[in-house]
Design a protein around this motif. Structure first.
Motif, PDB file in Angstrom:
ATOM      1  N   SER A  32      48.668  44.305  36.161  1.00 63.01           N
ATOM      2  CA  SER A  32      49.841  44.483  37.040  1.00 63.01           C
ATOM      3  C   SER A  32      49.958  45.935  37.506  1.00 63.01           C
ATOM      4  O   SER A  32      50.548  46.219  38.538  1.00 63.01           O
ATOM      5  CB  SER A  32      51.128  44.051  36.325  1.00 63.01           C
ATOM      6  N   THR A  48      45.232  38.203  43.578  1.00 68.44           N
ATOM      7  CA  THR A  48      46.352  38.168  42.626  1.00 68.44           C
ATOM      8  C   THR A  48      46.265  36.830  41.884  1.00 68.44           C
ATOM      9  O   THR A  48      45.560  35.904  42.330  1.00 68.44           O
ATOM     10  CB  THR A  48      47.701  38.245  43.348  1.00 68.44           C
ATOM     11  N   ARG A  85      46.136  43.136  41.620  1.00 67.08           N
ATOM     12  CA  ARG A  85      44.927  42.523  42.184  1.00 67.08           C
ATOM     13  C   ARG A  85      43.763  42.701  41.212  1.00 67.08           C
ATOM     14  O   ARG A  85      43.621  43.749  40.583  1.00 67.08           O
ATOM     15  CB  ARG A  85      44.583  43.145  43.545  1.00 67.08           C
ATOM     16  N   GLU A 141      51.854  41.207  40.763  1.00 66.39           N
ATOM     17  CA  GLU A 141      51.110  41.245  42.028  1.00 66.39           C
ATOM     18  C   GLU A 141      49.802  42.011  41.887  1.00 66.39           C
ATOM     19  O   GLU A 141      49.138  42.343  42.874  1.00 66.39           O
ATOM     20  CB  GLU A 141      51.965  41.929  43.106  1.00 66.39           C
TER      21      GLU A 141
END
Ligand SMILES: NC(=O)c1ccc[n+]([C@@H]2O[C@H](COP(=O)([O-])OP(=O)(O)OC[C@H]3O[C@@H](n4cnc5c(N)ncnc54)[C@H](OP(=O)(O)O)[C@@H]3O)[C@@H](O)[C@H]2O)c1
Length: 284
Positions: free
Chosen positions: A253, A202, A165, A163
Motif C-alpha cells: 500500500s 492494484t 500497485r 491502492e
C-alpha cells in the motif's frame, strides 16, 4: 564457467534452462544443496555440484574454476545473512570475477520485513571487492497462483494493500534478465537493477482480471492489516505467516512493489508477462 546456486528452485531451474540457450552446457555449473533434485541436468552436459549455503566446504568445492556466479537468495528466512555471507566468502576465495545477487525491489528504502536480510547481503556483496551486479526483483506473478484459484472460487480477494500497485512479472522474465546480465558484453560490475513488471496492478484490478477470466463476479475487499491477518489465521495460516502476508500488503500500500522504470523489459528485450496471462493460465 558460470555457476547458478539454488538451481533446484523454481528460479534456478529457469535460469539454467535459459542459460543453456546462450552458453554451452560445458560452461555451466548447476549448484544445489540436494544434487539429486537436479541430476537430470547432468545428462544435458551441465556440471552438477553440491552447494549448501550452511556448509562452507561444499561451497568451496562448488565454486572451483567459476568465473561468474549467480547467488540466488535462499529460502530459509532468518538464516540467510550468515548463509549468503558463506557464499560470498567462498566466491572471494575462488576468485570469482562477477557476482550476481537476487535482491528485493528498492532494497535500500523498502518498508517490507524481507528487506533486512537482502540489505545486509547487498552490503556484504559490495564490501567483498568482487565485481558485482545486484538484481533487485519485485514480486513473481506466480506468488498469486493460489490466490487466483481461491478468489475465483469464493468471489472475493481479501487484502490490505489499498491502492498500492504491484509491478509483478513472471519468474521466467526474471530468469531471462539474469541470463542477459551474465552473458552481456558490457561491463556489469557495480550495476544495480530495479526489476519489475511493465504494468503494475492494484488488488482491485487483480480481482477484476480474475472475474473477467472466470466469467463470475469477483470483488476485492480491502481490510485493515489486523482484520486481514485475522482472515488469514481463520483460513488456517500460522499466525507469524499471516502477519508476514498482512505486513507485506501494508508495504504494498506504500508502494513497496511498484517500479515504473521498465528496466526488466529493457534487459530482456521484450514486454514482461502481465498478470492477466498468469490468471488465464490458472483459470484455463
Ligand atoms: N520475488 C519474489 O516474488 C520471491 C518470492 C519467493 C521467494 N523469493 C526469493 O527468491 C528465491 C528464488 O525463488 P524461487 O521461486 O526459486 O524459490 P524456491 O523455488 O522456493 O527455491 C528456493 C531455493 O533455495 C534453495 N535453498 C534454500 N536454502 C538453501 C541452502 N541453505 N543452501 C542452498 N540452497 C538453499 C532451495 O534448495 P532446496 O531445493 O534444496 O530446498 C531452492 O533451490 C527464493 O529462495 C527467495 O529468496 C522471491
Amino acid at each position: 564457467m558460470i555457476a547458478v546456486t539454488a538451481a533446484s528452485g523454481n528460479l534456478g531451474r529457469l535460469v539454467v534452462s535459459s542459460l543453456l540457450k546462450k552458453a554451452p552446457a560445458s560452461e555451466i555449473v548447476a549448484a544445489a544443496r540436494n544434487t539429486a533434485k537436479i541430476s537430470d541436468l547432468s545428462s544435458q552436459g551441465v556440471a552438477v555440484r553440491e552447494a549448501d549455503y550452511s556448509k562452507p566446504d561444499t561451497l568451496a568445492r562448488a565454486l572451483a574454476g567459476v568465473d561468474k556466479l549467480l547467488l540466488i537468495s535462499g529460502s530459509e528466512v532468518g538464516r540467510r545473512i550468515e548463509q549468503h555471507k558463506n557464499v560470498i566468502a567462498a566466491a572471494q576465495k575462488a576468485g570469482v570475477k562477477l557476482l550476481l545477487y537476487t535482491s528485493l525491489l528498492h532494497c535500500d528504502t523498502s518498508p517490507l520485513a524481507l528487506r533486512e536480510e537482502h540489505l545486509q547481503t547487498e552490503n556484504a556483496v559490495r564490501a567483498s571487492g568482487i565485481p558485482f551486479a545486484i538484481l533487485r526483483n519485485s514480486w513473481y506473478n506466480e506468488n498469486y497462483l493460489n490466490a487466483i484459484a481461491q478468489a475465483a472460487k469464493l468471489g472475493v480477494h481479501y487484502g490490505c494493500a489499498g491502492e498500492g500497485r504491484i509491478s509483478a512479472a513472471a519468474r521466467a522474465d526474471y530468469a531471462d534478465a539474469v541470463v542477459a546480465v551474465l552473458t552481456s558484453q558490457e561491463n556489469q560490475g557495480g550495476k544495480t537493477y530495479e526489476l519489475a513488471g511493465d504494468e503494475g496492478f492494484t488488488l482491485a484490478q487483480f480481482a477484476a482480471e480474475i472475474a473477467r477470466h472466470s466469467g463470475k463476479p469477483v470483488r476485492y475487499e480491502n481490510l485493515s492489516e489486523a482484520d486481514y491477518k485475522a482472515v488469514l489465521v481463520k483460513a488456517g495460516l500460522p499466525e507469524p505467516v499471516a502477519g508476514f502476508f498482512a505486513g507485506t500488503d501494508t508495504g504494498i500500500s506504500k508502494g513497496a512493489l511498484y517500479d515504473g522504470s521498465r528496466q526488466l523489459h529493457q534487459l530482456i528485450g521484450r514486454p514482461t508477462t502481465p498478470i492477466s496471462a498468469t490468471v488465464a493460465k490458472v483459470l484455463g
